[in-house]
Scaffold this motif. Sequence first.
Motif, mmCIF file in Angstrom:
data_model
loop_
_atom_site.group_PDB
_atom_site.id
_atom_site.type_symbol
_atom_site.label_atom_id
_atom_site.label_comp_id
_atom_site.label_asym_id
_atom_site.label_seq_id
_atom_site.Cartn_x
_atom_site.Cartn_y
_atom_site.Cartn_z
ATOM 1 N N ALA B 31 54.444 -35.483 -86.137
ATOM 2 C CA ALA B 31 55.221 -36.643 -86.174
ATOM 3 C C ALA B 31 55.876 -37.477 -84.980
ATOM 4 O O ALA B 31 56.026 -38.863 -85.007
ATOM 5 N N ALA B 32 56.357 -36.556 -84.186
ATOM 6 C CA ALA B 32 56.937 -37.374 -83.002
ATOM 7 C C ALA B 32 55.236 -38.090 -81.739
ATOM 8 O O ALA B 32 55.734 -38.828 -81.163
ATOM 9 N N ALA B 33 54.608 -37.749 -82.367
ATOM 10 C CA ALA B 33 53.435 -38.721 -81.675
ATOM 11 C C ALA B 33 53.498 -40.031 -82.666
ATOM 12 O O ALA B 33 52.830 -40.696 -82.034
ATOM 13 N N LEU B 34 53.988 -40.042 -83.152
ATOM 14 C CA LEU B 34 53.488 -41.249 -84.493
ATOM 15 C C LEU B 34 54.396 -42.719 -83.338
ATOM 16 O O LEU B 34 53.280 -44.071 -83.768
ATOM 17 N N PRO B 35 54.877 -42.771 -83.117
ATOM 18 C CA PRO B 35 55.791 -43.593 -82.537
ATOM 19 C C PRO B 35 54.927 -44.804 -81.085
ATOM 20 O O PRO B 35 54.697 -45.253 -81.363
ATOM 21 N N ALA B 36 54.420 -43.321 -80.598
ATOM 22 C CA ALA B 36 52.836 -42.989 -80.459
ATOM 23 C C ALA B 36 52.055 -44.335 -80.237
ATOM 24 O O ALA B 36 51.310 -45.738 -79.335
ATOM 25 N N ILE B 37 51.721 -44.004 -81.459
ATOM 26 C CA ILE B 37 49.804 -44.304 -81.796
ATOM 27 C C ILE B 37 49.941 -45.692 -83.062
ATOM 28 O O ILE B 37 49.400 -46.402 -82.300
ATOM 29 N N VAL B 38 51.565 -45.988 -83.174
ATOM 30 C CA VAL B 38 51.744 -46.909 -84.292
ATOM 31 C C VAL B 38 51.828 -47.689 -83.400
ATOM 32 O O VAL B 38 50.182 -49.289 -84.348
ATOM 33 N N PRO B 39 51.974 -47.893 -82.461
ATOM 34 C CA PRO B 39 51.798 -50.048 -82.001
ATOM 35 C C PRO B 39 50.069 -50.287 -81.651
ATOM 36 O O PRO B 39 50.021 -51.312 -81.605
ATOM 37 N N THR B 40 49.147 -49.035 -81.146
ATOM 38 C CA THR B 40 48.131 -49.150 -80.573
ATOM 39 C C THR B 40 47.953 -49.369 -82.706
ATOM 40 O O THR B 40 46.562 -50.540 -81.801
ATOM 41 N N ALA B 194 54.583 -46.448 -73.715
ATOM 42 C CA ALA B 194 55.270 -45.656 -73.071
ATOM 43 C C ALA B 194 56.816 -45.787 -73.878
ATOM 44 O O ALA B 194 57.216 -44.746 -73.720
ATOM 45 N N ALA B 195 57.330 -46.272 -74.395
ATOM 46 C CA ALA B 195 58.661 -46.870 -75.005
ATOM 47 C C ALA B 195 58.374 -45.407 -76.329
ATOM 48 O O ALA B 195 58.703 -44.891 -77.086
ATOM 49 N N GLY B 196 57.133 -46.011 -77.212
ATOM 50 C CA GLY B 196 56.903 -44.764 -78.117
ATOM 51 C C GLY B 196 56.641 -43.220 -77.681
ATOM 52 O O GLY B 196 57.375 -42.063 -78.735
ATOM 53 N N LEU B 197 56.143 -43.328 -76.816
ATOM 54 C CA LEU B 197 55.646 -41.758 -76.290
ATOM 55 C C LEU B 197 57.096 -41.639 -76.023
ATOM 56 O O LEU B 197 57.457 -40.290 -76.012
ATOM 57 N N LEU B 198 58.212 -41.771 -75.122
ATOM 58 C CA LEU B 198 59.386 -41.746 -74.845
ATOM 59 C C LEU B 198 60.136 -41.932 -75.713
ATOM 60 O O LEU B 198 61.042 -40.162 -75.724
ATOM 61 N N ILE B 199 60.190 -42.425 -77.120
ATOM 62 C CA ILE B 199 60.917 -42.340 -78.246
ATOM 63 C C ILE B 199 60.297 -40.437 -78.654
ATOM 64 O O ILE B 199 61.741 -40.101 -79.203
ATOM 65 N N GLY B 200 59.423 -40.349 -78.877
ATOM 66 C CA GLY B 200 58.667 -39.002 -78.970
ATOM 67 C C GLY B 200 59.025 -37.851 -78.176
ATOM 68 O O GLY B 200 59.476 -36.877 -79.114
ATOM 69 N N GLY B 201 59.043 -38.421 -77.265
ATOM 70 C CA GLY B 201 59.048 -37.125 -76.258
ATOM 71 C C GLY B 201 60.752 -36.795 -75.863
ATOM 72 O O GLY B 201 61.121 -35.160 -75.950
ATOM 73 N N ILE B 202 62.050 -37.541 -76.756
ATOM 74 C CA ILE B 202 62.837 -37.188 -76.061
ATOM 75 C C ILE B 202 63.430 -36.521 -77.482
ATOM 76 O O ILE B 202 64.394 -35.157 -77.316
ATOM 77 N N PHE B 203 62.823 -36.905 -78.701
ATOM 78 C CA PHE B 203 63.131 -36.237 -80.191
ATOM 79 C C PHE B 203 62.804 -34.907 -80.353
ATOM 80 O O PHE B 203 63.607 -33.961 -80.177
ATOM 81 N N LEU B 204 62.153 -34.348 -78.956
ATOM 82 C CA LEU B 204 61.278 -33.356 -79.147
ATOM 83 C C LEU B 204 61.464 -32.519 -78.351
ATOM 84 O O LEU B 204 62.008 -31.164 -78.119
#
Lengths: 436, 323
Positions: B31-40, B194-204
Amino acid sequence: MIVNRLLTLGSSRLRYALLPPTPPDLDPLPAPRSVTLLSDQTLGHGIGGREALLRLKQIPGKEFKLKKGDAVARGQLLELFDKGHAVISPISGTVTNMTPYVGDYGRVYMTLTIEAGETDAPPQTESFQRSDMFRAAPALPGKPDLPKTPPLRVIINGLGSDVLATNNQYVLKTRQKDLEAGLEWIRSTWPSASAHLMVVEGQQQEWNRLKGCRVHGVAPVYPAASPRLLHRTVTGEEAPSEASLIEAGTLVLQAEALAAMGSLYATGIPPMQKLVQVMGKDGIGHLISVCIGTPVSKVLEHLGLKAEYGDRLILGGPMTGYAVYTDDFPVCPDTDTLLVQAAEKGVPSQTPSCINCGACNRICPARVPVNLLLRVLEAGHYGEAAESFDLMSCIDCGLCSFVCPGRIPIFQYIQLAKYEHRRQVAEEAQNQEVAE
Amino acid sequence: MMSSATRFTVGHAPFMHCGQSISIRHLIIMAAALPAIVPTVLRFGMPALAVLLLAVGSAMIWEVLFQGISRKPSSARDGGAALTGLLIAMLMPMAMPWWAVVCATGLAVALGREIYGGTGTYPFNPAALVTALLLISWPHLYDLDRTFLNYTLDFPAIWPLVEVKAMGAEAAFRFNMGDLFMGREIAYIGTGCAAGLLIGGIFLMLTGISRWEICLSFLAGILLAATAFHLMNPALYAGPLFHLLTGSTLLVAFFLMPEDAGSPVLPLPMMLFGLGGGILVIIIRNLGVYGDGAVFAVLLMNLLTPILDRMRPKALGRSSWEK
């Protein structure tokens, strides 16, 4: 080591249950007609259960000091052997049954069933001697384990022995006289020992009235009231993990044990009422006072709690206690908590491979490398575990199993390993003796 | 005693559990990977989605197959293979042919996971292992420049890391940092935004699933090493921020480096593990032949985990580490 919590939302901190400022009224249980006492006959670390069991099965030439049909009086010390573990009869009556019972990890008990009734046993008239305390102590509520050598310090645990237990807090609030008498016994028996009372942080002021006792505050986060951690709080140093706490000069007593000792010292009559925190399947806690030896079924019946086939009956708390298979099991001197857990609420153990997430390492208060230790234990290398992976530093809090996402029974692995390791060491020592 | 008819269940303490489980962990990571995937996926549409779904699906099928062959209980299926598949897809360009995707997940599940015993047992991160294998075997498949031939883009259609490698640090100025941050760049499926990865990463990190010591020390290693190279030769090596936002830096930091099985768990080893990984990434990028060699850095650090694990604090009451 509950560290690295700064950045953790999914915190699994466990806190000790706290009593409300005004303690609840005690729910007294009528004295039972029949009690069962467990007399500990374990022979010591590592010597194994089999020898102890054989001894209880009356190998020829051995005679017990107690027989079936003997009349016993209330408050009488009962011993099977001259220098054995004693129990105290809470009622007057007749011994109707004696059966060996095998507990966890090589522990062996003799169960004594006493039926109440008119007996011709003489009432206890001998006055109580100070040295009697040592014999009577293990049978008193709170199960004080008094050392033969004078300790340097006595630490009184005012928190629980497990997360749900509130008996010590209740004793502190209501039995000041007994506590003072207990302290008096300690002062007169071990004049050089200092006394330390451990209470919930922020409540130190309330306890300054207890004379001759230094008061320390402890944050009520499990397992801060574990004996070795209390020792560290008081002395600022860690006791060597290879030796017992007594060898480090520290005796840890539950507050309830101190009060029981005080009561015995002041009146000469051993107190037999144990405070038990009972929680049924509904999750509502009841603090009740029960006579030691009362079957669990009677306690549940009195409170109107149900326990059915397949449920768990847990004595001694949800983190460190043990589940028994029958509700005839008695309330013991150290049964602080009695829990009925519904079958579906249980945590079934699983044995996947450790995923190395490090949750156990992070939460371990003894800084044991649990993830590495587990791999050694799974292979059964107990000696290596003790030497290189800090097996004996474990303080038996059970938090590693509590947080394990794989539901691996780490705590059970560790307990088994400790038992096996001690047994191996004892056997090697025996072989050495024979060789010499 | 013990005459009552009712029998109760026995078991070992503790009788409580915090509720965490392995499959929940894997689901949370996905689920945390989704913010990075969805924009792409929104920007490039079906090709990206197809690679992602094919990778996840094929990884799960491979897992069932291999576990069937090795007669493992079905309880061993905890979402680990799906997560591996997802991470492999995130490290792939969207023009990846279908057979390469299926091949990659098959290798990951067989060689990366099941051969060692499944979830938790493998010494190397399976996603990094397979990406490295494919990168060596079929380098042309990972060539990003041919991926975007059919798109009209409103940002430079050049692969930033390769451009900087070929043209020197000045090329870095052709890319707007804001663009790089928001994923307006040529990148692999999961590494662009990068923004999406950062959101997912901070959540994790907040939920404690990705150990923050590893994530942050990895980023610190990147920044330190990149700054050092940049100061040594500003004309040749790009600055730290550029390296932070391009390539698979953030994906590796939050999803690959702190992956449970291959990383240490004690504070100091985690810091060294992350720091070493970050420095290696920059060394490989600046001195090696690969534009983005982050997966090699992960594998090299996985190799060091057993030795790092031995650096540990003394346990309670121990006078020395070994008696």
